[in-house]
Each structure stands twice: as C-alpha cells, then as structure tokens.
Design an enzyme around this catalytic site. Structure first.
Site, PDB file in Angstrom:
ATOM      1  N   ASP A 265       0.864  -1.175   0.000  1.00 11.80           N
ATOM      2  CA  ASP A 265       0.000   0.000   0.000  1.00 11.80           C
ATOM      3  C   ASP A 265       0.906   1.232   0.000  1.00 11.80           C
ATOM      4  O   ASP A 265       2.004   1.193   0.576  1.00 11.80           O
ATOM      5  CB  ASP A 265      -0.890  -0.015   1.241  1.00 11.80           C
ATOM      6  CG  ASP A 265      -1.721   1.248   1.365  1.00 11.80           C
ATOM      7  OD1 ASP A 265      -2.469   1.542   0.410  1.00 11.80           O
ATOM      8  OD2 ASP A 265      -1.606   1.946   2.384  1.00 11.80           O
ATOM      9  N   LYS A 266       0.465   2.298  -0.644  1.00 13.51           N
ATOM     10  CA  LYS A 266       1.337   3.463  -0.752  1.00 13.51           C
ATOM     11  C   LYS A 266       1.381   4.278   0.544  1.00 13.51           C
ATOM     12  O   LYS A 266       2.411   4.404   1.187  1.00 13.51           O
ATOM     13  CB  LYS A 266       0.901   4.375  -1.898  1.00 13.51           C
ATOM     14  CG  LYS A 266       1.801   5.613  -2.066  1.00 13.51           C
ATOM     15  CD  LYS A 266       1.262   6.573  -3.083  1.00 13.51           C
ATOM     16  CE  LYS A 266       0.116   7.407  -2.529  1.00 13.51           C
ATOM     17  NZ  LYS A 266       0.567   8.404  -1.512  1.00 13.51           N
ATOM     18  N   THR A 267       0.231   4.799   0.920  1.00 20.69           N
ATOM     19  CA  THR A 267       0.185   5.766   2.009  1.00 20.69           C
ATOM     20  C   THR A 267       0.451   5.108   3.356  1.00 20.69           C
ATOM     21  O   THR A 267      -0.231   4.171   3.744  1.00 20.69           O
ATOM     22  CB  THR A 267      -1.182   6.472   2.043  1.00 20.69           C
ATOM     23  OG1 THR A 267      -1.446   7.027   0.758  1.00 20.69           O
ATOM     24  CG2 THR A 267      -1.193   7.574   3.084  1.00 20.69           C
ATOM     25  N   LYS A 442      -9.391  -3.214  -3.197  1.00 22.63           N
ATOM     26  CA  LYS A 442      -7.988  -3.613  -3.041  1.00 22.63           C
ATOM     27  C   LYS A 442      -7.854  -5.132  -2.975  1.00 22.63           C
ATOM     28  O   LYS A 442      -6.920  -5.703  -3.537  1.00 22.63           O
ATOM     29  CB  LYS A 442      -7.386  -2.965  -1.792  1.00 22.63           C
ATOM     30  CG  LYS A 442      -7.116  -1.470  -1.954  1.00 22.63           C
ATOM     31  CD  LYS A 442      -6.367  -0.910  -0.749  1.00 22.63           C
ATOM     32  CE  LYS A 442      -6.035   0.567  -0.976  1.00 22.63           C
ATOM     33  NZ  LYS A 442      -5.285   1.137   0.167  1.00 22.63           N
ATOM     34  N   ASP A 461      -1.347  -0.731   6.238  1.00 22.11           N
ATOM     35  CA  ASP A 461      -1.458  -0.225   7.606  1.00 22.11           C
ATOM     36  C   ASP A 461      -2.833   0.314   7.958  1.00 22.11           C
ATOM     37  O   ASP A 461      -3.091   0.612   9.121  1.00 22.11           O
ATOM     38  CB  ASP A 461      -0.426   0.884   7.841  1.00 22.11           C
ATOM     39  CG  ASP A 461      -0.792   2.177   7.111  1.00 22.11           C
ATOM     40  OD1 ASP A 461      -1.390   2.083   6.014  1.00 22.11           O
ATOM     41  OD2 ASP A 461      -0.490   3.261   7.631  1.00 22.11           O
TER      42      ASP A 461
END
Length: 597
Positions: A265-267, A442, A461
């Site tokens: 995941d990016k963020t 996702k 997260d």
C-alpha cells in the site's frame, strides 16, 4: 515420546530384578547398564530442555523491560508506585535514562527514545509533546512527563508478549507432518523391537533378545523427530520478535519463503502518510533557505498539516524561525504575517489570483506529479514556490531494489490519482502499480494477482487495507497501523521500515532449511540406527552395546537442538542497500501500469 524409553527401562529393570532374585539367567543382570542408560537419558533431556528454555528468553526479556518503579505525579509532588498501580489518566515522570512504565502520550518535555526493544530500530527516535510512547522504551537524554493511556494487559508490550506466545504455541503444516512422522516412528520402533525379540529368541539366544530389544526401543526414541520443527519455530519467532517482527500465525512465516509478489500500500507504508516539503524553487536572487525560513515563520502559528510540514522543513535545515506579527489565516487562500518588517504570504492558486501574480514555471511539472504547490510572496511579489507531497520513506527504494534482486515482483496499490501513483512508483523503482483503487476493491486486485499463479504478500497499515491483508497469502501489517489491519495480518512489523519484509523472507527461508535438515537427520538416523541396534551386523561380529544406543539417542536429539540454535546467528536487522535507480516513464495506459521493457 517417553513411552519407548519407559518400555526399555521397564524391560531392563524387570530382567535385572529377575536375575538378581535368581528367577532369570544371571546374564540378564543389567543394573550398571540400566543406571548408565538413565544417566545418559537425563543428561540428554537436560540439554534438550535447556535449548527449549532459551526460546522463551524473548518473553522473559520483554517482561523485564518494565521498570520496577514509576514516579506518579500527585498534586505538587511525586509518589513512587509500582507500574501495576498506575491507572489510565495518571501522569508519570520519566527521568533521563529511565524506562517508560506504561503506554501514554508526552505532555511535557522532549527526548530521544530508544525503541529498539520494541521496533528493532537501533537509532533513537525524537519524541515531543503529543507523541505516543510505549512501555519499556528508554528516554536517553532528557526527562519527560507522560499521560498514561494504557496499562497492564492493554499495553503494546503486553500485546507483543501475547503474539509471541501464541505464535510459539500455534501449529503449522510442517509441524503436523513431523507429529505424524513421530507417531509412525513409535509404531515402527515398537514393531522393530518385537521382531528383534522374536528373531533372537528363535535363534536360541533369549538373553541377547532382551538386550537387542532394549537397545532398539532406546535408540528409536522419536525425541529428535518431535523436536525438529517446534524448536526451530520457537527460535524463529523469538529472533523475529527481537528484531521488531511479530509473527501471529506460523503458517504465514512458513509461507513467506514462497512469496513471488509483494504488494505495498502506498500511504503510510511506502510513504510516511503525511505531507513534507520535497522541493523548493526560488525566483531572482532569493536563496531557498531564506524562502523556507520566512514561509515557516508565517506558518508557525497555524495548525494546518501543510503549515506543520513547512515548519518541519525549516527545522530539518537547521534554520532559525523568526517571530511573526499580525498573523492572519484565510481558508482556501493562505496565511500572511509581518516578519522582519516584510509582509510574508504563503498560499495556493487562490492567493496568486487575489494578488494578480503568476506562478513559477516549475509549477506545471510539479502539478503533473500530483504535488501540492504553495507560493511564497514577499511584499506581494512571488519569491519562491514550495512542493509538498507525501514524503517517500528512503528505505522504500532500498526495499524495492532488494526484492527485485531476489526475483520477487514489487507492486504498489493506492487510491491516489494516476499522476501521484506514477510519480511515487518512479521514485521508489516499482514496475507495476494500481492507481485509483477504491478501498473495497484492493482485495480484488490481490485476488487478480493470485489468479496469475502468484503467491502474494500484502503490506498495509489502514482499515481499508484489512480485506486485502486477509485475501493475500501472507498479510503483513505495519505496527503503527490500525487495529483492524493488524487483526487481519499474519505478520506485524512493530516498526515502519519496509525493508523488514526482507527480514521475514530471510527468516522464513532459514527456518525452512533448518526444518528440512532436522527432519532428514532425525529420519535418516532412525533408518540406520534401528537395524544396527537390532543386530543386523551380528553375523560379521558387530553388535551395538545398549549404553552406546543410549548415547546415540541423546546425540541425535542434541544434534537437532544445536542445529536449530544456529538460527540465532541470523541477523534480521534491515541493512542499508544501494538505492534503486529511478525507472523510466510508464507508458502503458489505464488503471494498471507496468514499465515497458
């Protein structure tokens, strides 16, 4: 597993007792052999238990992290109490070099905290007012006052202890195979012992039949086979916990060695999840430090996340922030203040439109990266521009490069727009990414990768990552993430370093090697030792003594235990690797993007 040993000792005892009473032949007197057998058994069992006890040292050391006393603020004074007496809402004093007695938030002071025992991060982390602190961490350089938010079994430290204990007690595929093999070995040994007794008796040597039967039962004890997997797993979970990797599910650790694709995941995972100043552009003769310094002074009284990012940028550069007067904030426009006799304004497009000013030329390329752009005006003239974006963790580039070097595909998934996703993917060095993915979709993207015959590990997260973490073959949650994400994962990273994924892979592969080595040793030892104990080489004059059989049984267990202990030499600390070279342009259109080779 002690049943075979008990049978052997019982047979030897009955035979020796009968011989001593004159009921059986005098040659069946095995008292000395029986005593030696029991001594060797106890010695081997002690070594085995000592090895097992070492695997619980992680839990013991976690318990020892809490201080014996805590200083609770009561009125104008401080009272010394035990940590168990603290309650939520209490304020405690942490002196320089002291340990935090319970989870809380800093209400006064700032200090460098040693969090290595929790996160595995060797460097001290600066914590200030409002930051959370965890029980067991150490304030290295100055004192703090902490408001307690969790005590007892609700603390992060207690949660880590539960996770480690649960992981060591959980089962796995390899363990179930070893347990079945140990069961088969029991019946194999029992059958071999019975067959040995029949054959030697039929040959007219009943005394030798008793000796051979006892030796078979002793030498075939399945201790080594039963210890082959649990000891490796216990040591692996302990080493992981010491390095800030918490294994909730042993199946997840076992599966990690087979992972072919890691989805980040990016963020909050590849990035810090908060804005930061990533570039500064100036006009005329202005210097970037002066622009950042004045912008920070104007934003210093604002609580906006972008304002905090600008002030933090000035601090990172070591710039003094001058005082500001006549501070004003206009929503959706910007802020203004009088600083050193000059009117300083910081804002976005609305501010430029209001002042009739033009943006700097670089703003166009920044906008393509999906960045937030703020301009700085001095006395209503544009003197510079600030590029703000979700800051990429420097470790993310190293993690992506190291995973690719091992032949593992790295994929990024994000709900951000195409421009932002492309920019982050290029900077990190990721070949494939999914942009604009809604939270509920996702898990579908993870499932799509699995349909491509990939074994997928998902790292995330947030709450919106929980379904994808559950869908993946291995779910890995960042420890600073939400409870929902952590509950959906099989492995938890207590820190926020994405390179820890490599540590999990290394540990999984090393543990699997040790499991295989131990199983081959335990099985091979019995296939060779049992026929020797039965006396298959008696025709050529070689007969294995009972005492030697006991020694070999103990040695087989000790070899398995010592081989498992070699896992302790595995260094799981994330290493500084050569950063990945930013990749070229991504040219495949659509939601999913892959680099053209």
């Amino acid at each position: 597993m002690m049943l075979l040993i008990a049978l052997a000792i019982t047979v030897a005892f009955v035979a020796s007792w009968g011989a001593s009473l004159g009921l059986l032949d005098h040659d069946l007197d095995f008292w000395w052999e029986l005593a030696l057998l029991i001594v060797i058994m106890l010695l081997g069992h002690w070594i085995e238990m000592r090895s097992l006890a070492q695997t619980t040292s992680a839990l013991d050391s976690l318990a020892a992290l809490l201080p014996d006393e805590a200083e609770r603020v009561e009125g104008d004074g401080v009272v010394v109490v035990r940590p168990a007496e603290l309650e939520v809402g209490d304020v405690v004093v942490i002196r320089p070099g002291g340990r935090v007695p319970a989870d809380g938030r800093i209400v006064s002071g700032e200090a460098d905290l040693d969090e290595s025992m929790i996160t595995g991060e060797s460097r001290a982390v600066r914590r200030t007012v409002g930051d959370p602190v965890v029980a067991g961490t150490v304030a290295t350089d100055s004192g703090l006052r902490v408001n307690i938010t969790a005590v007892g079994e609700d603390t992060a430290l207690a949660g880590i202890r539960r996770l480690v204990a649960d992981a060591q007690n959980s089962s796995s595929r390899a363990q179930r195979i070893a347990d079945r093999a140990a069961g088969w070995l029991f019946w194999f040994a029992l059958g071999a012992g019975l067959l040995t007794a029949i054959v030697w008796t039929a040959l007219g040597m009943p005394d030798e039949a008793v000796v051979r039967t006892i030796t078979v039962l002793v030498i075939a004890c399945p201790h080594a086979l039963g210890l082959a997997i649990p000891l490796v797993v216990s040591i692996a979970t302990e080493r992981a916990a010491r390095s800030g990797v918490l294994v909730k599910d042993r199946l997840a650790l076992e599966s990690m060695r087979t992972v072919t694709t890691v989805v980040f995941d990016k963020t909050g995972t590849l990035t810090r999840g908060e804005p930061a100043v990533t570039a500064v552009e100036v006009s005329g003769s202005w210097k970037s430090d002066d622009v950042v310094r004045l912008a920070a002074a104007a934003e210093n009284d604002s609580e906006h996340p972008l304002a905090k990012a600008i002030v933090a940028a000035a601090r990172r550069r070591g710039l003094p922030v001058p005082p500001a007067n006549d501070f004003r904030s206009s929503p959706a426009v910007g802020v203004s203040a009088m600083i050193e006799g000059q009117l300083v304004q910081v804002g976005g497009p609305a501010l430029l439109e209001e002042q009739g000013a033009d943006e700097l030329a670089v703003a166009g390329s920044w906008r393509l990266d999906g960045a937030i752009i703020l301009h700085v005006l001095i006395d209503r003239q544009v003197v510079g521009a600030l590029k703000l974006a979700d800051e990429i963790r420097p470790e993310s580039r190293q993690a992506a490069a190291a995973l690719r070097a091992r032949g593992i595909e790295v994929v990024m998934i994000t709900g951000d727009a195409e421009a932002v996703a492309r920019s982050v993917a290029q900077q990190v060095g990721i070949d494939r990414y999914f942009a604009g993915v809604r939270p509920e979709n996702k898990s579908a993207e993870v499932e799509r990768l699995q349909r491509e015959s990939r074994t997928v590990a998902m790292v995330g997260d947030g709450v919106n990552d929980a379904p994808a973490l559950a869908m993946a073959d291995v779910g890995i949650a960042i420890g600073a993430g939400t409870d929902v994400a952590i509950a959906s994962a099989g492995v938890i990273l207590a820190g926020d370093d994405p390179r820890s994924v490599l540590s999990i892979i290394d540990l999984s592969r090393a543990a699997y090697r040790k499991m295989r080595q131990n199983l081959w040793w335990a099985a091979g030892y019995n296939l060779i030792a049992v026929p020797l104990a039965a006396g298959v080489l008696a025709p050529i004059g070689f007969v294995l003594p009972m005492s030697v059989g006991a020694i070999l049984m103990s040695v087989s267990t000790i070899v398995v235990a010592l081989n498992a202990q070699l896992l302790r030499r595995l260094d799981l600390t994330p290493r500084d690797l050569q950063p990945a070279v930013p990749h070229g342009q991504f040219t495949v259109p659509g939601r999913e993007h892959a680099r053209q080779n």
